[in-house]
Motif scaffolding. Structure first.
Motif, PDB file in Angstrom:
ATOM      1  N   SER A 365       0.024 -87.614-119.956  1.00  0.00           N
ATOM      2  CA  SER A 365      -0.866 -87.842-118.821  1.00  0.00           C
ATOM      3  C   SER A 365      -2.131 -87.006-118.922  1.00  0.00           C
ATOM      4  N   ASP A 366      -1.994 -85.736-119.394  1.00  0.00           N
ATOM      5  CA  ASP A 366      -3.178 -84.881-119.485  1.00  0.00           C
ATOM      6  C   ASP A 366      -4.177 -85.424-120.506  1.00  0.00           C
ATOM      7  N   LEU A 367      -3.670 -85.987-121.602  1.00  0.00           N
ATOM      8  CA  LEU A 367      -4.576 -86.581-122.585  1.00  0.00           C
ATOM      9  C   LEU A 367      -5.245 -87.829-122.014  1.00  0.00           C
ATOM     10  N   TYR A 368      -4.464 -88.599-121.260  1.00  0.00           N
ATOM     11  CA  TYR A 368      -5.035 -89.801-120.653  1.00  0.00           C
ATOM     12  C   TYR A 368      -6.192 -89.432-119.722  1.00  0.00           C
ATOM     13  N   PHE A 369      -5.972 -88.427-118.871  1.00  0.00           N
ATOM     14  CA  PHE A 369      -7.024 -88.027-117.945  1.00  0.00           C
ATOM     15  C   PHE A 369      -8.241 -87.461-118.698  1.00  0.00           C
ATOM     16  N   ARG A 370      -7.983 -86.799-119.832  1.00  0.00           N
ATOM     17  CA  ARG A 370      -9.097 -86.213-120.607  1.00  0.00           C
ATOM     18  C   ARG A 370      -9.891 -87.301-121.323  1.00  0.00           C
ATOM     19  N   LEU A 371      -9.207 -88.372-121.731  1.00  0.00           N
ATOM     20  CA  LEU A 371      -9.907 -89.480-122.396  1.00  0.00           C
ATOM     21  C   LEU A 371     -10.643 -90.379-121.402  1.00  0.00           C
ATOM     22  N   GLU A 473       0.457 -90.470-108.495  1.00  0.00           N
ATOM     23  CA  GLU A 473       1.916 -90.575-108.393  1.00  0.00           C
ATOM     24  C   GLU A 473       2.556 -90.561-109.772  1.00  0.00           C
ATOM     25  N   VAL A 474       1.904 -91.246-110.728  1.00  0.00           N
ATOM     26  CA  VAL A 474       2.408 -91.255-112.101  1.00  0.00           C
ATOM     27  C   VAL A 474       2.396 -89.841-112.667  1.00  0.00           C
ATOM     28  N   GLU A 475       1.293 -89.118-112.434  1.00  0.00           N
ATOM     29  CA  GLU A 475       1.187 -87.749-112.940  1.00  0.00           C
ATOM     30  C   GLU A 475       2.229 -86.842-112.293  1.00  0.00           C
ATOM     31  N   LYS A 476       2.420 -87.009-110.983  1.00  0.00           N
ATOM     32  CA  LYS A 476       3.386 -86.180-110.266  1.00  0.00           C
ATOM     33  C   LYS A 476       4.792 -86.385-110.814  1.00  0.00           C
ATOM     34  N   GLU A 477       5.166 -87.662-111.029  1.00  0.00           N
ATOM     35  CA  GLU A 477       6.494 -87.969-111.555  1.00  0.00           C
ATOM     36  C   GLU A 477       6.681 -87.393-112.952  1.00  0.00           C
ATOM     37  N   HIS A 478       5.624 -87.466-113.772  1.00  0.00           N
ATOM     38  CA  HIS A 478       5.713 -86.966-115.148  1.00  0.00           C
ATOM     39  C   HIS A 478       5.920 -85.448-115.154  1.00  0.00           C
ATOM     40  N   ILE A 479       5.151 -84.746-114.336  1.00  0.00           N
ATOM     41  CA  ILE A 479       5.275 -83.288-114.289  1.00  0.00           C
ATOM     42  C   ILE A 479       6.662 -82.886-113.785  1.00  0.00           C
ATOM     43  N   LEU A 507      -1.172 -75.455-114.690  1.00  0.00           N
ATOM     44  CA  LEU A 507      -0.051 -76.280-114.235  1.00  0.00           C
ATOM     45  C   LEU A 507       0.314 -75.937-112.785  1.00  0.00           C
ATOM     46  N   THR A 508       0.342 -74.666-112.456  1.00  0.00           N
ATOM     47  CA  THR A 508       0.664 -74.248-111.087  1.00  0.00           C
ATOM     48  C   THR A 508      -0.341 -74.801-110.092  1.00  0.00           C
ATOM     49  N   SER A 509      -1.627 -74.726-110.491  1.00  0.00           N
ATOM     50  CA  SER A 509      -2.691 -75.251-109.627  1.00  0.00           C
ATOM     51  C   SER A 509      -2.544 -76.758-109.432  1.00  0.00           C
ATOM     52  N   ARG A 510      -2.198 -77.446-110.529  1.00  0.00           N
ATOM     53  CA  ARG A 510      -2.050 -78.902-110.452  1.00  0.00           C
ATOM     54  C   ARG A 510      -0.855 -79.285-109.581  1.00  0.00           C
ATOM     55  N   MET A 511       0.227 -78.523-109.694  1.00  0.00           N
ATOM     56  CA  MET A 511       1.418 -78.785-108.872  1.00  0.00           C
ATOM     57  C   MET A 511       1.095 -78.633-107.381  1.00  0.00           C
ATOM     58  N   LYS A 512       0.303 -77.617-107.068  1.00  0.00           N
ATOM     59  CA  LYS A 512      -0.084 -77.386-105.678  1.00  0.00           C
ATOM     60  C   LYS A 512      -0.910 -78.552-105.144  1.00  0.00           C
ATOM     61  N   LYS A 513      -1.839 -79.038-105.995  1.00  0.00           N
ATOM     62  CA  LYS A 513      -2.700 -80.148-105.589  1.00  0.00           C
ATOM     63  C   LYS A 513      -1.899 -81.427-105.370  1.00  0.00           C
ATOM     64  N   LEU A 514      -0.857 -81.631-106.193  1.00  0.00           N
ATOM     65  CA  LEU A 514      -0.035 -82.837-106.088  1.00  0.00           C
ATOM     66  C   LEU A 514       1.098 -82.697-105.071  1.00  0.00           C
ATOM     67  N   GLY A 515       1.225 -81.520-104.482  1.00  0.00           N
ATOM     68  CA  GLY A 515       2.258 -81.307-103.464  1.00  0.00           C
ATOM     69  C   GLY A 515       3.642 -81.118-104.034  1.00  0.00           C
ATOM     70  N   ILE A 516       3.741 -80.608-105.263  1.00  0.00           N
ATOM     71  CA  ILE A 516       5.042 -80.374-105.889  1.00  0.00           C
ATOM     72  C   ILE A 516       5.559 -78.999-105.483  1.00  0.00           C
ATOM     73  N   LYS A 517       6.736 -78.959-104.851  1.00  0.00           N
ATOM     74  CA  LYS A 517       7.317 -77.709-104.400  1.00  0.00           C
ATOM     75  C   LYS A 517       8.651 -77.447-105.111  1.00  0.00           C
ATOM     76  N   LYS A 518       9.142 -76.220-104.975  1.00  0.00           N
ATOM     77  CA  LYS A 518      10.372 -75.832-105.677  1.00  0.00           C
ATOM     78  C   LYS A 518      11.545 -76.728-105.317  1.00  0.00           C
ATOM     79  N   GLU A 519      11.600 -77.121-104.057  1.00  0.00           N
ATOM     80  CA  GLU A 519      12.747 -77.938-103.649  1.00  0.00           C
ATOM     81  C   GLU A 519      12.747 -79.312-104.302  1.00  0.00           C
ATOM     82  N   HIS A 520      11.599 -79.706-104.889  1.00  0.00           N
ATOM     83  CA  HIS A 520      11.521 -81.002-105.553  1.00  0.00           C
ATOM     84  C   HIS A 520      12.201 -80.998-106.918  1.00  0.00           C
ATOM     85  N   PHE A 521      12.327 -79.798-107.519  1.00  0.00           N
ATOM     86  CA  PHE A 521      12.906 -79.768-108.865  1.00  0.00           C
ATOM     87  C   PHE A 521      14.074 -78.793-109.013  1.00  0.00           C
ATOM     88  N   LEU A 522      14.380 -78.026-107.945  1.00  0.00           N
ATOM     89  CA  LEU A 522      15.533 -77.123-108.000  1.00  0.00           C
ATOM     90  C   LEU A 522      16.628 -77.655-107.086  1.00  0.00           C
TER      91      LEU A 522
END
Length: 523
Positions: A365-371, A473-479, A507-522
């Motif tokens: 996803s990061d390469l896609y956004f960079r291209l 949403e695609v980026e959030k799911e991938h991360i 990555l931490t900054s991007r997670m914050k922007k996408l609303g990814i919290k610890k409870e989402h992956f722990l």
């Protein structure tokens, strides 16, 4: 007083010597008769001639009979220049005017400059002989010796025996050179004529060689013109055969680096084990078969443009390295440990839906956004049907001219069929169909065009299959998938940031922007 038997033995020995000389002369003449170019002559000079005459330097001088100067046609002295010399220099003309072999003492300072150079190399004497006249040129052979005794009476006789064949050989080589020159000029004229025909065809219509006047293509032309003036990365999207490489070339040709060559790479055509070396180069000994250093495509594109076609086929492990090039503007050759700065504008193209590839974890996803900084979406041919007649007649004129056919138009029936065809292969398929139809046409009009039966998916099906979620949403799911794979680790050697090719802070900054919290992956 010699006895009769002794005289007979002497006579027999002389006859045997003469017979050997004649056999040698015939052998040399046979070899000379087969020489048709300077390379073959040089091989004979350094071989059979030097073996038998033992000279230190060899020169063949030639003069056009209509001119008052001569030039060095062939020399073993590589430092002799190609300028002309006056035929009345007391060297060339002495040989031309003498029926015998002429000897020269090279210490005479009046000799031409090239003779003085040979004298400085150690040669003290020269022997020259005018070759038998053949219409067009007067030629002289010079042999140079550090020791004049090397040139014996036998050498003199053998030289006289081969001069006629040498003269013929020289003339044959000159005629071969003239023929090759004429053929080369004819080929250049032919290519120029064909090139002018194609340029004239392209000048009649089109934008930078791209044909089409529909509104959809006018929008593409505007994007090309705007994007060409910047140095931003361009991503060209479109089905196969829509002209992605033409668009890339147009962007490059309108850019500030248009005077440089655009470097093209087809990521789908290079084996996975070689593509890293192809893009970034390798050092000698980097792997089996790497016998020398190789400069990669990115270095070749320095201060220019690199076109990465079929970028969707790039292996995942190479995608991270490409991302680094785009972000850091530097590469490392395979087997190297030094970072090399590169300045190359990247234009990428793909016929894949990269959002779907990202969702399926086949493309980062990061390469896609960079291209995807400056995307240009090319319309399918079925979505710009008004361009089909224009393109059809363009390809008809282009290929008919190449084939020498007098074909000027399509029948109304064929035009209607062309407009109704879905063209899954787009412009490339249309061109191939027109070229094929020219081959089977019997008069100046194309009356038949056979279309393959291909079932096309509806546009609704394509949209539903290829694009279903917003990019965030695609980026959030991938991360999230990557973080879960790393058991919730963000940083460190086993962390998600390493797998994603990002600094942990990013990555931490991007997670914050996408609303990814610890409870989402722990758990």
């Amino acid at each position: 007083m010699e006895k009769p038997t002794e005289n007979a033995v002497i006579a027999i020995n002389r006859l045997q010597e003469r017979e050997k000389e004649q056999m040698l002369i015939m052998s040399i003449c046979a070899a000379l008769s087969r020489a048709l170019n300077k390379k073959e002559l040089e091989s004979l000079v350094n071989g059979i001639l030097k073996d038998n005459f033992q000279f230190d330097d060899f020169i063949l001088a030639s003069s056009d009979e209509s001119k008052g100067d001569y030039f060095i046609f062939h020399s073993t002295d590589k430092y002799i220049d190609s300028k002309s010399y006056a035929t009345n220099d007391g060297f060339f003309d002495d040989c031309i005017n003498s029926p015998d072999v002429v000897s020269f003492d090279l210490s005479n300072s009046k000799h031409p400059e090239y003779i003085q150079n040979i004298y400085k190399k150690g040669s003290k004497n020269a022997f020259g002989i005018g070759l038998p006249y053949i219409k067009g040129n007067r030629n002289v052979l010079f042999l140079f010796f550090k020791n004049a005794k090397t040139f014996s009476r036998e050498s003199n006789r053998i030289l006289r025996g081969i001069v006629m064949q040498l003269s013929i050989t020289l003339r044959n080589i000159m005629l071969t050179q003239q023929n090759e020159s004429v053929l080369a000029e004819l080929e250049i004229m032919k290519q120029n004529i064909l090139g002018k025909k194609e340029k004239n065809i392209q000048k009649k219509q089109g934008f930078q060689g791209i044909i089409g006047t529909s509104d959809a293509m006018k929008d593409v032309y505007e994007l090309i013109a705007q994007g060409a003036s910047s140095n931003s990365t361009v991503l060209i999207l479109g089905e196969t055969g829509t002209g992605k490489e033409l668009v890339a070339s147009a962007i490059h040709n309108l850019s500030e680096v248009s005077n440089q060559k655009m470097i093209k790479v087809n990521c789908a055509s290079i084996p996975e084990n070689l593509i890293e070396s192809e893009l970034f180069g390798h050092e000698k000994g980097a792997f089996t078969g790497a016998t020398e250093q190789r400069i990669g495509k990115f270095e070749q594109a320095e201060n220019s443009t690199i076109f990465l076609d079929e970028i969707g086929e790039l292996p995942l492990e190479l995608q991270g390295k490409l991302l680094r090039v785009l972000q850091e503007k530097e590469i490392e050759r395979v087997g190297g440990n030094k970072s090399i700065k590169v300045n190359a504008r990247v234009i990428a193209a793909t016929n894949k839906i990269l959002e779907k590839e990202v969702y399926g974890e086949r493309f980062r996803s990061d390469l896609y956004f960079r291209l995807n900084v400056y995307p240009i979406k090319l319309p399918a041919l079925r979505d710009r049907k008004e361009d089909i007649p224009v393109l059809g007649h363009f390809f008809l004129e282009k290929h008919a001219a190449k084939m020498g056919r007098n074909l000027k138009r399509f029948s109304k029936k064929v035009l209607n069929s062309m407009m109704a065809n879905p063209w899954p292969g787009n412009v490339r398929e249309l061109e191939n169909m027109v070229e094929r139809s020219i081959l089977f046409a019997k008069d100046e009009k194309i009356k038949e065009m056979i279309f393959p039966e291909i079932v096309m998916a509806s546009s609704d099906t394509l949209v539903n299959e290829f694009y279903t979620k917003p990019l965030q949403e695609v980026e959030k799911e991938h991360i999230l998938k990557v973080i879960k794979k790393c058991n919730g680790r963000i940083s460190g050697p086993q962390g998600a940031a390493v797998l994603l090719g990002l600094p942990s802070t990013t990555l931490t900054s991007r997670m914050k922007k996408l609303g990814i919290k610890k409870e989402h992956f722990l758990d």
